[in-house]
Each structure stands twice: as structure tokens, then as C-alpha cells.
Design an enzyme around this catalytic site. Structure first.
Site, PDB file in Angstrom:
ATOM      1  N   CYS A  42       0.856  -1.303  -0.054  1.00 18.35           N
ATOM      2  CA  CYS A  42      -0.097   0.041   0.160  1.00 18.35           C
ATOM      3  C   CYS A  42       0.984   1.081  -0.068  1.00 18.35           C
ATOM      4  O   CYS A  42       2.027   1.271   0.681  1.00 18.35           O
ATOM      5  CB  CYS A  42      -0.792  -0.053   1.248  1.00 18.35           C
ATOM      6  SG  CYS A  42      -2.098   1.420   1.293  1.00 18.35           S
ATOM      7  N   HIS A  43       0.306   2.426  -0.569  1.00 17.68           N
ATOM      8  CA  HIS A  43       1.044   3.826  -0.448  1.00 17.68           C
ATOM      9  C   HIS A  43       1.295   4.139   0.880  1.00 17.68           C
ATOM     10  O   HIS A  43       2.500   4.682   1.005  1.00 17.68           O
ATOM     11  CB  HIS A  43       0.129   4.822  -0.960  1.00 17.68           C
ATOM     12  CG  HIS A  43       0.290   5.037  -2.498  1.00 17.68           C
ATOM     13  ND1 HIS A  43      -0.305   4.141  -3.455  1.00 17.68           N
ATOM     14  CD2 HIS A  43       1.030   5.683  -3.246  1.00 17.68           C
ATOM     15  CE1 HIS A  43      -0.034   4.617  -4.669  1.00 17.68           C
ATOM     16  NE2 HIS A  43       0.981   5.144  -4.485  1.00 17.68           N
ATOM     17  N   THR A  44       0.551   3.684   2.023  1.00 18.36           N
ATOM     18  CA  THR A  44       0.965   4.003   3.368  1.00 18.36           C
ATOM     19  C   THR A  44       2.348   3.491   3.770  1.00 18.36           C
ATOM     20  O   THR A  44       3.012   4.115   4.234  1.00 18.36           O
ATOM     21  CB  THR A  44      -0.211   3.509   4.402  1.00 18.36           C
ATOM     22  OG1 THR A  44      -1.269   4.216   3.773  1.00 18.36           O
ATOM     23  CG2 THR A  44      -0.014   3.849   5.427  1.00 18.36           C
ATOM     24  N   HIS A  63       0.188  -3.910   6.169  1.00 18.40           N
ATOM     25  CA  HIS A  63      -0.863  -4.002   6.923  1.00 18.40           C
ATOM     26  C   HIS A  63      -1.957  -4.161   6.411  1.00 18.40           C
ATOM     27  O   HIS A  63      -3.172  -4.314   6.721  1.00 18.40           O
ATOM     28  CB  HIS A  63      -1.242  -2.593   7.353  1.00 18.40           C
ATOM     29  CG  HIS A  63      -1.396  -1.370   6.300  1.00 18.40           C
ATOM     30  ND1 HIS A  63      -0.080  -0.890   5.848  1.00 18.40           N
ATOM     31  CD2 HIS A  63      -2.237  -0.809   5.874  1.00 18.40           C
ATOM     32  CE1 HIS A  63      -0.566  -0.220   4.834  1.00 18.40           C
ATOM     33  NE2 HIS A  63      -1.868  -0.178   4.962  1.00 18.40           N
ATOM     34  N   GLU A  64      -2.135  -4.726   5.159  1.00 20.99           N
ATOM     35  CA  GLU A  64      -3.261  -4.899   4.288  1.00 20.99           C
ATOM     36  C   GLU A  64      -3.282  -6.636   3.963  1.00 20.99           C
ATOM     37  O   GLU A  64      -2.762  -7.123   3.104  1.00 20.99           O
ATOM     38  CB  GLU A  64      -3.173  -4.559   2.803  1.00 20.99           C
ATOM     39  CG  GLU A  64      -4.050  -3.504   2.555  1.00 20.99           C
ATOM     40  CD  GLU A  64      -3.953  -2.802   1.040  1.00 20.99           C
ATOM     41  OE1 GLU A  64      -4.312  -1.825   0.953  1.00 20.99           O
ATOM     42  OE2 GLU A  64      -3.406  -3.508   0.240  1.00 20.99           O
ATOM     43  N   CYS A  93     -11.950   0.654  20.930  1.00 20.04           N
ATOM     44  CA  CYS A  93     -11.771  -0.008  22.433  1.00 20.04           C
ATOM     45  C   CYS A  93     -12.939  -0.072  23.109  1.00 20.04           C
ATOM     46  O   CYS A  93     -13.022  -0.793  24.023  1.00 20.04           O
ATOM     47  CB  CYS A  93     -10.909   1.295  23.082  1.00 20.04           C
ATOM     48  SG  CYS A  93     -11.961   2.961  23.179  1.00 20.04           S
ATOM     49  N   CYS A  96     -13.789   4.703  24.722  1.00 14.63           N
ATOM     50  CA  CYS A  96     -13.222   6.184  24.439  1.00 14.63           C
ATOM     51  C   CYS A  96     -14.645   6.937  24.254  1.00 14.63           C
ATOM     52  O   CYS A  96     -15.805   6.469  24.178  1.00 14.63           O
ATOM     53  CB  CYS A  96     -12.575   6.328  23.223  1.00 14.63           C
ATOM     54  SG  CYS A  96     -13.336   6.146  21.531  1.00 14.63           S
ATOM     55  N   CYS A  99     -16.478   5.872  21.130  1.00 17.23           N
ATOM     56  CA  CYS A  99     -17.299   4.719  21.138  1.00 17.23           C
ATOM     57  C   CYS A  99     -18.669   4.688  22.029  1.00 17.23           C
ATOM     58  O   CYS A  99     -19.608   4.299  21.851  1.00 17.23           O
ATOM     59  CB  CYS A  99     -16.302   3.417  21.776  1.00 17.23           C
ATOM     60  SG  CYS A  99     -14.980   2.898  20.487  1.00 17.23           S
ATOM     61  N   CYS A 107     -13.463   5.426  16.536  1.00 23.80           N
ATOM     62  CA  CYS A 107     -12.631   5.107  17.803  1.00 23.80           C
ATOM     63  C   CYS A 107     -11.104   5.978  17.782  1.00 23.80           C
ATOM     64  O   CYS A 107     -10.548   5.843  17.171  1.00 23.80           O
ATOM     65  CB  CYS A 107     -12.356   3.838  17.962  1.00 23.80           C
ATOM     66  SG  CYS A 107     -11.551   3.196  19.365  1.00 23.80           S
ATOM     67  N   ARG A 111      -7.216  -0.335  19.523  1.00 24.25           N
ATOM     68  CA  ARG A 111      -6.307  -1.177  20.330  1.00 24.25           C
ATOM     69  C   ARG A 111      -5.274  -1.609  19.315  1.00 24.25           C
ATOM     70  O   ARG A 111      -5.241  -1.749  18.276  1.00 24.25           O
ATOM     71  CB  ARG A 111      -6.966  -2.486  20.830  1.00 24.25           C
ATOM     72  CG  ARG A 111      -8.293  -2.132  21.510  1.00 24.25           C
ATOM     73  CD  ARG A 111      -7.948  -1.781  22.887  1.00 24.25           C
ATOM     74  NE  ARG A 111      -7.725  -0.204  22.969  1.00 24.25           N
ATOM     75  CZ  ARG A 111      -7.343   0.303  24.034  1.00 24.25           C
ATOM     76  NH1 ARG A 111      -7.269  -0.385  25.380  1.00 24.25           N
ATOM     77  NH2 ARG A 111      -7.105   1.779  24.211  1.00 24.25           N
ATOM     78  N   CYS A 162      -7.455  -2.506   4.162  1.00 22.04           N
ATOM     79  CA  CYS A 162      -6.899  -0.743   4.094  1.00 22.04           C
ATOM     80  C   CYS A 162      -7.575  -0.447   3.005  1.00 22.04           C
ATOM     81  O   CYS A 162      -8.658   0.125   2.956  1.00 22.04           O
ATOM     82  CB  CYS A 162      -5.478  -0.752   4.070  1.00 22.04           C
ATOM     83  SG  CYS A 162      -5.032   1.200   4.115  1.00 22.04           S
ATOM     84  N   ARG A 356      -2.280  -3.046  -7.310  1.00 25.17           N
ATOM     85  CA  ARG A 356      -1.905  -3.709  -6.114  1.00 25.17           C
ATOM     86  C   ARG A 356      -0.694  -4.843  -6.389  1.00 25.17           C
ATOM     87  O   ARG A 356      -1.249  -5.563  -7.134  1.00 25.17           O
ATOM     88  CB  ARG A 356      -2.850  -4.376  -5.109  1.00 25.17           C
ATOM     89  CG  ARG A 356      -3.344  -3.282  -4.204  1.00 25.17           C
ATOM     90  CD  ARG A 356      -2.621  -2.699  -2.893  1.00 25.17           C
ATOM     91  NE  ARG A 356      -3.126  -1.646  -1.901  1.00 25.17           N
ATOM     92  CZ  ARG A 356      -3.323  -0.576  -2.312  1.00 25.17           C
ATOM     93  NH1 ARG A 356      -2.953   0.148  -3.400  1.00 25.17           N
ATOM     94  NH2 ARG A 356      -3.901   0.188  -1.213  1.00 25.17           N
TER      95      ARG A 356
END
Length: 361
Positions: A42-44, A63-64, A93, A96, A99, A107, A111, A162, A356
Site C-alpha cells: 500500500c502507499h501508506t 498492514h493489508e 476500544c 473512548c 465509542c 474510535c 487497540r 486497508c 496492487r
């Protein structure tokens, strides 16, 4: 017993990523150990590598991802070894202020695993978006592992973690696209095409894809674009108005995140229309608009955070739509690669040669 696994690490700002051996601990309370099967590039991840998101080097990228739960820590009751999961970087969570107000998709205290993954010398790694899945195994908070139908191919399923969720949700959740709406999407990469798919599934009667690359525009029709506009040689604002009876689109989604595309999106809307920004801008970018236009055009200007999604609710739905043939997740996968090919995948991403690249383990 800690696990030594291969993983992709960004050691220094702007330096090529490295394949290293890292240490992943067994899960503690509220945690899950996941054997990763596939993870999209991913670009992130590139933003992390280049230091555009944080300075907490070394980063564990990726992360994907989709994979299988290997073990869970004390107190985890809704996951078990063998569960097939997609990883989410939002795990509400439950306590918060957002939530508590019934808005867990916003959120403010999501977590993550409490224990660090480390290099062999004990140096803690900062996992990208709290996941770090360019690795044979990763440690996450149990709430980040969302169970989905195990018949979904991992290289396709992981993408909803993502980019696909961000784009789809920008249209369906943030933009509120409904039956009969007209929609314009600026930027036809992975996120933009997911927004196009989401708008189409939501019942938009006209979905206009805007980009400067004819190859990307051709691809956008696969995901549901009814019309295309090449903005390199055409005024996209006038083109979109011309395709919407002179009015502009009901919803415009900026999947690029630059001042010029935001301005185009602003004026591409119909009166009282909605602008959704899902493309991530650089921190130094600025936008200036006449205040009278902000007032007189009305409507809504929104930012979409992760497609305003609730992973436990939305991931299984998107997987079901994929398995039923309504959402072409496989169409986002340009190529599958090995862990040691992530750096070359970044080069292809910069050049716009892929939607991708997906690491398959």
C-alpha cells in the site's frame, strides 16, 4: 516461546527496505499471533519508508493482510487457532468518548498489541498502522483480527484491510451514495477504484472516473465507472458538469489528496453536494477557497477515515460480496510477489504500473 521469522523492515528514512529476521513474542492478554498468508503493498507503507508518517524507525511494514490465527493470549474468547482473518488497523476500544456515543468507527483509542516485536538485538520495531504484516507471523490485538469466510483467497481478501475498505467506505459510508445518485471519483488507483465499485454497488446511476492516465481510466470501467474523463487535456469540472445535466455530481470523492484535486472536487459538486476526501495529502499542503463559495455552494465537505468503517461489521460483508461476484477484489491484484520484492513493488507503485502488488507467503 518467541518466534524468529522473516520480515520487511524500513531501517532508515528513505533507505531501501531490508528483509531481516525479527522476533515475534507469543501472545499476551488480549493478543493474537497470526500466520500471514498474503499482504498488499500500500502507499501508506511507502509513506512509512520515506518518513512521511513518523520518525519511529525501524518500522515493520505491511498492514493489508489476511492469514490464520496461530494462537491467542489470555482473555481472548472470540478468536481461536485456525480462524481465518483479515487484519484491521482500527480495533475499537469500546470506552473512548466516540465509542460511548455509539460511533465506534471513529474510535479515538484503537487497540494494538501491547508487546513489541523486535530485531534480533532487541531493538523494538514500530509496526505500520499497528500491524506489521510483511512478515511470516505478526502479533496484533485480538480485536484487529476479523474472522471472514475462509473460502476467500488471501491475496484478494487482505486488500479489504486497508485500500479497498477506505475507497468503498468513502463512497458508501462517508459519502452516503444511494440509488440514483451521480458520483465522480478523482484518481483511479486502488482506493479510487474501490470507491467506484462502492458507488456502483450502492446504486449510483452515473459513476464518472477522472484521471490523467488512459490506462487507469480503462481499468476503472471494470469496477463500475459509466463514464471517464482524462483531466490532462480536459477541464474535469466542466466535463463532469456536462455529464450531469450541467449541475455537477451529487457526491465527489477525491482519492488523490492534492490541493488541485480538492479544488476540482469542490467545484465539481452540484449545489448542496458532498465532497469526500480520502486521498492522503502531504503535511505541508494547503488549500485556499473563497469563503463566499463555501457558504453559497452549501453541502458537506468530509474527510473519510478508513472509509468510516467498523471492521467487525464491514469486512465480512465485503468478503460475501466478493464471493458472490458483486465485488471484484481479484481485479485489484496486479501481481503476486515474494517478501524480498517489496522494494521493487514500491518502484512500480510510483510509476503507476500496478493497482496492487501482493506479497504471498
Amino acid at each position: 516461546m518467541p518466534h524468529e521469522v522473516h520480515a520487511v523492515v524500513a531501517a532508515k528514512r528513505g533507505a531501501p527496505v531490508e528483509l531481516q529476521t525479527i522476533v515475534v513474542p507469543d501472545p499476551g492478554p488480549g493478543e493474537a499471533l497470526v500466520a500471514v498468508q498474503a499482504c498488499g503493498v500500500c502507499h501508506t507503507d511507502l509513506h512509512y519508508r520515506d518518513g512521511a508518517i513518523g520518525e519511529e524507525f525501524p518500522f515493520l511494514l505491511g498492514h493489508e493482510a489476511a492469514g490464520v490465527v496461530e494462537s491467542v493470549g489470555p482473555g481472548v474468547t472470540d478468536l481461536a487457532p485456525g480462524d481465518y482473518v483479515v487484519l484491521a488497523w482500527r480495533a475499537p476500544c469500546g470506552s473512548c468518548r466516540s465509542c460511548r456515543r455509539g460511533r465506534p468507527w471513529y474510535c479515538f483509542d484503537s487497540r494494538n498489541a501491547g508487546q513489541p516485536m523486535t530485531l534480533l538485538d532487541g531493538t523494538p520495531l514500530a509496526p505500520a498502522l499497528g500491524i506489521g504484516a510483511f512478515a511470516e507471523k505478526t502479533l496484533v490485538a485480538a480485536g484487529q483480527a476479523v474472522k471472514v469466510d475462509p473460502s476467500a483467497r488471501p491475496e484478494a481478501a487482505g486488500l479489504i484491510g486497508c485500500g479497498v475498505m477506505a475507497g468503498y467506505g468513502a463512497a458508501v459510508h462517508t459519502g452516503g451514495v444511494g440509488s440514483g445518485d451521480t458520483v465522480a471519483v478523482i484518481g483511479c488507483g486502488g482506493v479510487g477504484n474501490a470507491a467506484i465499485a462502492g458507488a456502483s454497488i450502492a446504486g449510483a446511476r452515473r459513476v464518472i472516473a477522472v484521471d490523467i492516465d488512459d490506462r487507469k481510466l480503462d481499468g476503472a470501467t471494470r469496477f463500475g465507472a459509466t463514464h471517464t474523463v482524462n483531466s490532462r487535456g480536459t477541464d474535469p469540472i466542466e466535463a463532469v458538469r456536462g455529464l450531469t445535466g450541467g449541475h455537477g455530481a451529487d457526491v465527489v470523492i477525491d482519492a488523490v489528496g492534492r490541493p488541485e484535486t480538492y479544488r476540482q472536487a469542490f467545484y465539481m459538486r452540484d449545489l448542496a453536494g458532498t465532497l469526500v476526501q480520502v486521498g492522503v495529502p502531504d503535511p505541508d499542503m494547503r488549500i485556499e477557497l473563497p469563503l463566499i463559495d463555501l457558504f453559497s455552494r452549501g453541502g458537506a465537505l468530509k474527510s473519510s477515515w478508513y472509509g468510516d468503517c467498523l471492521p467487525s461489521r464491514d469486512f465480512p460483508v465485503l468478503i460475501d460480496r466478493y464471493l458472490s461476484g458483486r465485488l471484484d477484489l481479484g481485479g485489484f491484484v496486479t501481481e503476486t510477489i515474494a517478501l524480498d520484492e517489496v522494494e521493487s513493488a514500491f518502484d512500480k507503485m510510483r510509476d503507476g504500473r500496478v493497482l496492487r502488488s501482493v506479497v504471498v507467503l
